[in-house]
Design a protein around this motif. Sequence first.
Motif, PDB file in Angstrom:
ATOM      1  N   ARG A 150       0.834  -1.200   0.000  1.00 52.95           N
ATOM      2  CA  ARG A 150       0.000   0.000   0.000  1.00 52.95           C
ATOM      3  C   ARG A 150       0.873   1.256   0.000  1.00 52.95           C
ATOM      4  N   ILE A 159      10.713  10.782  -4.301  1.00 51.06           N
ATOM      5  CA  ILE A 159      11.855  11.484  -4.891  1.00 51.06           C
ATOM      6  C   ILE A 159      13.168  10.973  -4.316  1.00 51.06           C
TER       7      ILE A 159
ATOM      8  N   TYR B  46      15.241  16.625  -6.931  1.00 55.18           N
ATOM      9  CA  TYR B  46      13.875  17.109  -7.148  1.00 55.18           C
ATOM     10  C   TYR B  46      13.686  17.589  -8.572  1.00 55.18           C
ATOM     11  N   PHE B  49      13.444  14.657 -10.912  1.00 58.09           N
ATOM     12  CA  PHE B  49      12.196  13.921 -10.746  1.00 58.09           C
ATOM     13  C   PHE B  49      11.068  14.608 -11.489  1.00 58.09           C
ATOM     14  N   TYR B  50      10.988  15.924 -11.321  1.00 59.85           N
ATOM     15  CA  TYR B  50       9.835  16.614 -11.897  1.00 59.85           C
ATOM     16  C   TYR B  50       9.982  16.903 -13.374  1.00 59.85           C
ATOM     17  N   GLU B  58       0.630   9.079 -13.154  1.00 61.19           N
ATOM     18  CA  GLU B  58       0.811   8.609 -11.779  1.00 61.19           C
ATOM     19  C   GLU B  58      -0.535   8.442 -11.094  1.00 61.19           C
ATOM     20  N   ALA B  61      -2.179   5.284 -12.229  1.00 62.35           N
ATOM     21  CA  ALA B  61      -1.545   4.096 -11.632  1.00 62.35           C
ATOM     22  C   ALA B  61      -2.013   3.921 -10.195  1.00 62.35           C
ATOM     23  N   MET B  62      -2.092   5.028  -9.477  1.00 61.15           N
ATOM     24  CA  MET B  62      -2.538   4.938  -8.074  1.00 61.15           C
ATOM     25  C   MET B  62      -3.995   4.524  -8.007  1.00 61.15           C
ATOM     26  N   ALA B  65      -4.384   0.900  -8.437  1.00 61.18           N
ATOM     27  CA  ALA B  65      -3.937   0.151  -7.258  1.00 61.18           C
ATOM     28  C   ALA B  65      -4.996   0.120  -6.182  1.00 61.18           C
ATOM     29  N   ILE B  67      -6.114   2.692  -4.023  1.00 62.26           N
ATOM     30  CA  ILE B  67      -5.856   3.335  -2.741  1.00 62.26           C
ATOM     31  C   ILE B  67      -6.792   4.496  -2.472  1.00 62.26           C
TER      32      ILE B  67
END
Lengths: 174, 76
Positions: A150, A159, B46, B49-50, B58, B61-62, B65, B67
């Motif tokens: 989860r 990150i 950072y 990543f961005y 994203e 995908a969440m 899952a 959630i």
Amino acid sequence: MLRLTTGRVGSLLTRRVTAAVTTSSTRMASKEVSESVDMSQPMYWDRVDIPLPDRPYKDVLTDADKSLKQKEKGPWGQLTKEEKIALYRLTFCKTYPEMKQQTAEWKTVMGGIFFFLGFTGLVIWWQSVYVYPPRPRTFDDEWKSQQLKRMLDMRINPIQGFSAKWDYEKGQWK
Amino acid sequence: MSLPKPMMRGLLAKRLRFHLPIAFTLALTAAIAFKYTVTEPKKRAYADFYKQYDAVKEFNAMREAGIFESVQPTGK
């Protein structure tokens, strides 16, 4: 060392009975443990951080001691070595090397520490059997793996932290 | 037997003269080291990543899952 400690503890614990009883100064090295000490009078201590205690060691002097003290008032060059040592021992009980002598007290201390650690272990064992509540279900392996999945699904710390270490394409840790 | 008179004044000043420059240098070094070992890598992490971040991808995908409580996975 142990005898001196019990003497000190005894003299600290016993109450001052009457002023009349305790006017005579008591010696720290005396063998009677239950002797009451007059705490309002200056006391003698053998301590490394008090080089000159409040009073000399021997207060009641015999006639020989008194004559020696008289001789001390004259030039010191005339005193013999034994007389000088006798005068020192009148004022002080122990010399610094004698005070600093190593004792075997550390063995007692370590033994006491280990004994009470062991006793505490027994107490904790009894507690774990009779006192602790039932184990929370969040500690089961199945629950923990579901929790981990989860956290990855929620992208916790993506990150630099938790999810950053998971490879989402391959489905494994990086 | 006459001993020389000991230092009576200026003891703190003397100590500070010696220790303050050292203290300032060490503090400055610590700050610079922290900047280049912690804050710069963090800023780069950072930024990287961005640069490649697709928020919608994203989110989907969440959502799959399962959630979220406000949206169900597609299919239910």
